[in-house]
Motif scaffolding. Structure first.
Motif, PDB file in Angstrom:
ATOM      1  N   ALA A 154      45.138  40.187  36.827  1.00 14.04           N
ATOM      2  CA  ALA A 154      45.185  40.284  38.289  1.00 14.04           C
ATOM      3  C   ALA A 154      44.048  41.191  38.717  1.00 14.04           C
ATOM      4  N   SER A 155      43.206  40.704  39.600  1.00 14.59           N
ATOM      5  CA  SER A 155      42.080  41.483  40.122  1.00 14.59           C
ATOM      6  C   SER A 155      42.342  41.743  41.599  1.00 14.59           C
ATOM      7  N   VAL A 156      42.563  43.004  41.934  1.00 11.32           N
ATOM      8  CA  VAL A 156      42.889  43.400  43.308  1.00 11.32           C
ATOM      9  C   VAL A 156      41.636  44.020  43.920  1.00 11.32           C
ATOM     10  N   THR A 157      41.167  43.468  45.033  1.00  3.43           N
ATOM     11  CA  THR A 157      39.971  43.965  45.706  1.00  3.43           C
ATOM     12  C   THR A 157      40.367  44.886  46.848  1.00  3.43           C
ATOM     13  N   GLU A 200      39.285  48.755  55.298  1.00  5.31           N
ATOM     14  CA  GLU A 200      40.026  47.513  55.530  1.00  5.31           C
ATOM     15  C   GLU A 200      41.316  47.454  54.737  1.00  5.31           C
ATOM     16  N   GLY A 201      41.280  47.910  53.507  1.00  3.18           N
ATOM     17  CA  GLY A 201      42.449  47.843  52.629  1.00  3.18           C
ATOM     18  C   GLY A 201      42.267  46.797  51.558  1.00  3.18           C
ATOM     19  N   ILE A 202      43.383  46.290  51.074  1.00  7.00           N
ATOM     20  CA  ILE A 202      43.354  45.253  50.047  1.00  7.00           C
ATOM     21  C   ILE A 202      42.982  43.937  50.724  1.00  7.00           C
ATOM     22  N   THR A 203      41.879  43.352  50.258  1.00  9.52           N
ATOM     23  CA  THR A 203      41.362  42.149  50.913  1.00  9.52           C
ATOM     24  C   THR A 203      41.639  40.870  50.138  1.00  9.52           C
ATOM     25  N   GLY A 204      42.117  40.996  48.921  1.00  7.27           N
ATOM     26  CA  GLY A 204      42.434  39.793  48.156  1.00  7.27           C
ATOM     27  C   GLY A 204      42.848  40.119  46.740  1.00  7.27           C
ATOM     28  N   ILE A 205      43.531  39.140  46.139  1.00  5.82           N
ATOM     29  CA  ILE A 205      43.971  39.253  44.745  1.00  5.82           C
ATOM     30  C   ILE A 205      43.662  37.924  44.074  1.00  5.82           C
ATOM     31  N   VAL A 206      43.101  38.007  42.880  1.00  3.68           N
ATOM     32  CA  VAL A 206      42.880  36.810  42.080  1.00  3.68           C
ATOM     33  C   VAL A 206      43.735  36.928  40.828  1.00  3.68           C
ATOM     34  N   LEU A 207      44.614  35.953  40.640  1.00  7.26           N
ATOM     35  CA  LEU A 207      45.403  35.844  39.418  1.00  7.26           C
ATOM     36  C   LEU A 207      44.718  34.826  38.524  1.00  7.26           C
ATOM     37  N   SER A 208      44.306  35.251  37.335  1.00  5.87           N
ATOM     38  CA  SER A 208      43.683  34.353  36.360  1.00  5.87           C
ATOM     39  C   SER A 208      44.605  34.286  35.153  1.00  5.87           C
TER      40      SER A 208
END
Length: 142
Positions: free
Chosen positions: A83-86, A91-99
């Motif tokens: 899980a990559s949390v940006t 702004e805060g957390i702008t997105g999450i990528v689950l690979s």
């Protein structure tokens, strides 16, 4: 039966100059240093709220996917999730990528994609993070 898990944070000083520690109280597995630079710049041996969210999300998703696959009669041999949390300051957390990459004997690629999408939607951490765009990258290994 409901369960409650507890973590505590002690912080000293202002946001930019201060620092703190996060303790995983329920498990007792550790106390971790946090500060603003480790959150907004480079980790330098410290964690951040976003890294802790990534840990929670990757483990929750892996459990949800494993459960769904087993329930459908195709238990996985392995499930590896990143899980990559940006985090964007201001702004805060702008997105999450689950690979996720998994080895699931007897399952088609389409079946795996469907199971991965269902796990993403139904994982309790995904539900808690519903205000954030969560992107899924799923690969079925041979």
């Amino acid at each position: 039966m409901a369960t409650t898990r507890v973590a505590t944070t002690h912080w000293a000083g202002s946001l930019m100059e201060g620092s703190g520690t996060v303790a995983l109280e329920s498990s007792g597995v550790g106390t971790f240093d946090v500060n603003w630079p480790s959150r907004a710049e480079t980790p330098n041996g410290r964690t951040s709220p976003e890294e802790l969210i990534a840990a929670a999300h990757s483990s929750c998703f892996s459990m949800a996917l494993s459960h769904g696959l087993a329930g459908a009669g195709t238990p996985p041999e392995t499930v590896d999730t990143q899980a990559s949390v940006t985090f964007q300051p201001g702004e805060g957390i702008t997105g999450i990528v689950l690979s996720v990459k998994a080895r699931v004997p007897g399952l088609s690629a389409d079946g795996f994609q469907e199971a991965a999408r269902a796990a993403k939607e139904n994982c309790p951490v995904s539900k808690a993070l519903a205000g954030v765009t969560i992107t899924l990258e799923a690969e079925l290994l041979d």
